[in-house]
Design a protein around this motif. Structure first.
Motif, short mmCIF file in Angstrom:
data_model
loop_
_atom_site.label_atom_id
_atom_site.label_comp_id
_atom_site.label_asym_id
_atom_site.label_seq_id
_atom_site.Cartn_x
_atom_site.Cartn_y
_atom_site.Cartn_z
N VAL A 39 0.81 -1.26 -0.19
CA VAL A 39 0.03 0.08 -0.11
C VAL A 39 1.04 1.27 0.13
O VAL A 39 0.71 2.13 -0.89
CB VAL A 39 -0.98 -0.02 1.23
N PRO A 40 1.84 1.30 1.03
CA PRO A 40 2.44 2.70 0.79
C PRO A 40 3.52 2.71 -0.21
O PRO A 40 3.93 3.95 -0.88
CB PRO A 40 3.63 2.46 2.18
N ALA A 49 3.21 9.83 -3.92
CA ALA A 49 3.17 10.44 -2.75
C ALA A 49 4.44 11.16 -1.94
O ALA A 49 5.40 10.63 -1.85
CB ALA A 49 2.27 9.65 -1.77
N GLY A 50 4.23 12.28 -1.23
CA GLY A 50 5.34 12.91 -0.42
C GLY A 50 5.22 12.38 1.01
O GLY A 50 4.14 11.87 1.49
N GLY A 55 1.75 10.87 5.78
CA GLY A 55 1.23 11.29 7.01
C GLY A 55 -0.53 11.10 6.98
O GLY A 55 -0.82 10.19 7.87
N TRP A 56 -1.14 11.44 5.91
CA TRP A 56 -2.61 11.06 5.83
C TRP A 56 -2.89 9.70 5.45
O TRP A 56 -4.01 9.22 6.15
CB TRP A 56 -3.19 11.89 4.64
N LEU A 114 -6.79 5.52 -2.11
CA LEU A 114 -5.99 4.83 -1.16
C LEU A 114 -6.40 5.24 0.13
O LEU A 114 -6.46 4.23 1.17
CB LEU A 114 -4.53 5.01 -1.54
N TYR A 115 -6.74 6.48 0.52
CA TYR A 115 -7.33 6.80 1.77
C TYR A 115 -8.34 5.98 2.41
O TYR A 115 -8.54 5.57 3.31
CB TYR A 115 -7.50 8.21 1.93
N VAL A 116 -9.50 6.20 1.35
CA VAL A 116 -10.78 5.21 1.56
C VAL A 116 -10.54 3.87 1.71
O VAL A 116 -11.17 3.37 2.79
CB VAL A 116 -11.51 5.51 0.46
#
Length: 447
Positions: A39-40, A49-50, A55-56, A114-116
């Protein structure tokens, strides 16, 4: 030859229902470790992503455990069909993960998705975990809790050892989003195993007032519960301080390559396997309460070797390997002994609510520890912050020593001479033992 081989299989794994339960959990744990990498890496390698976006993403993953454990536990205690709930959560988690490679194939993958997915999988995992203990207790008598937890935590250590390697290989050969298909399949395997067992689940709790608060009140009402909860919370806070900075410290200040760092972490996984294998004998020899105390000390004391490491490269690597190996062995002893004690002591009618309250408190310390590590690491440096983190974690034992926990020898409900307790009933506390609490999250030190 065949008879000799079967004799080596643990007795619990010769029982069909528990073997299927264990097999499903093992597959799911390995899949979790795959997604821990995939995932990351999907966020970084595919979507660029930065630091802020990462972090989010981590926040979305951790937030459900903080917000939903208590309401999920309250709801689950009133349900008669917790096995079906677990199957449904497995299927839903598989669907969420599969949505990522599908979106990637359609060139529609985004950070928002990805957040969801991270939040959704986290929420479903909360619901799965508060039901998990009830099913475990329905499958085994109290005197076999330590043996059953040893097998499940052995699988956890095995997943630490194999999951990241499998995940890295899959990401390298298939890309990160496609690798998540494998994790989705592990959830399907777990659902299939759960569908093939039919344990007799306890009756659901009747509706009433105080559903949300009863688990928390029960958890905090006596000395044993408060002591182990405080010890677990202390470990959570300082352990997340430690792991927030460990990789940065190992690679920048100690100059370790990713390969060497991977070997160090692999040594920890081997230590965890050894701890899981030996825990039943340790508890049988010393008793459940003393094993919890020794486990907390064995988990935290070896980590002092990490900020202490300096000098020639072989010495530094040796100190890190020893610290990780011994600490992970201690994690397994802590986790198995404390989890078994809590399962034996919590009343069936409120088990999910108590577990939800425990997990809420324990998980609440994680982001606080991570934020403290960032602030202190910037202000005073990495090594001094790691000294504070490791020394602070050792202090967790102080909560236990004056409590009744060190005097608890056998599990409530276990026969006086059972292997789970090892001592006689005369060695136990008086008639109604005081409740324990969940320390399982301490073993999430890999998260």
């Amino acid at each position: 030859m065949k008879a000799g081989l079967s004799a080596r299989v643990p007795l619990l794994l010769r029982e069909t229902a528990f073997r299927r339960f264990w097999a499903g959990q093992t597959a799911s744990l390995i899949g979790d470790q795959i997604s821990l990498i995939a995932v990351p890496l999907a966020a970084v390698l595919v979507l660029g992503a930065g630091a802020a976006e990462m972090g989010w993403l981590k926040t979305a993953e951790l937030l459900p455990a903080l917000l939903l454990n208590i309401p999920a536990g309250s709801w689950a205690d009133r349900r008669p069909d917790r096995r079906r709930i677990m199957i449904a959560t497995d299927l839903a988690r598989a669907a969420l993960l599969v949505s990522l490679p599908v979106a990637y194939a359609l060139d529609a993958l985004s950070l928002v998705q990805l957040y969801v997915v991270a939040f959704g999988v986290g929420a479903l995992t909360v619901l799965f975990e508060v039901c998990h203990a009830t099913l475990f207790v329905a499958l085994l008598p109290a005197e076999r809790f330590v043996q059953g937890n040893s097998l499940l935590n052995g699988s956890r250590s095995l997943s630490w050892l194999t999951g990241p390697s499998i995940g890295g290989l899959l990401v390298q050969t298939l890309t990160a989003p496609v690798a998540l298909l494998v994790d989705g399949l592990t959830y399907l395997a777990s659902a299939g195993c759960l569908a093939r067992i039919r344990p007799e689940e306890p009756a659901p709790a009747p509706p009433g007032k105080g559903q949300f608060t009863e688990g928390m009140r029960w958890m905090l009402k006596d000395r044993s519960m408060r002591a182990v909860t405080a010890a677990a919370g202390t470990v959570q806070f300082f352990n997340f301080m430690f792991h927030t900075l460990f990789v940065l410290y190992a690679t920048t200040e100690l100059g370790l390559s990713p390969g060497v760092l991977g070997a160090v972490l692999g040594a920890g996984a081997v230590g965890g396997l050894l701890g899981a294998v030996c825990t039943t004998r340790v508890v049988g020899r010393f008793g459940i309460g003393p094993s919890i105390v020794v486990g907390f000390a064995g988990f935290t004391l070896p980590l002092l070797l990490i900020p202490m490491a300096q000098g020639p490269r072989p010495l530094v690597v040796g100190m890190l390997v020893a610290g990780e190996f011994l600490s992970c062995a201690g994690v397994m002893l802590t986790d198995i002994a404390a989890s078994s004690l809590q399962l034996a002591m919590i009343p069936e009618a409120i088990r999910s609510r108590v577990l939800g309250a425990c997990r809420t408190l324990n998980h609440g310390f994680r982001p606080l520890g991570a934020m403290t590590a960032g602030a202190l690491g910037t202000a005073i440096g990495l090594r001094p912050t790691l000294w504070i983190a490791t020394a602070g974690a050792v202090l967790s034992v102080v909560w236990l020593l004056p409590s009744p926990v060190p005097r608890i020898r056998t599990l409530p409900g276990a026969p006086a001479h059972s292997p789970a307790g090892g001592a006689t009933a005369a060695d136990s506390p008086p008639a109604a033992p005081e409740p324990g609490t969940e320390v399982s999250p301490a073993s999430d030190r890999r998260a």
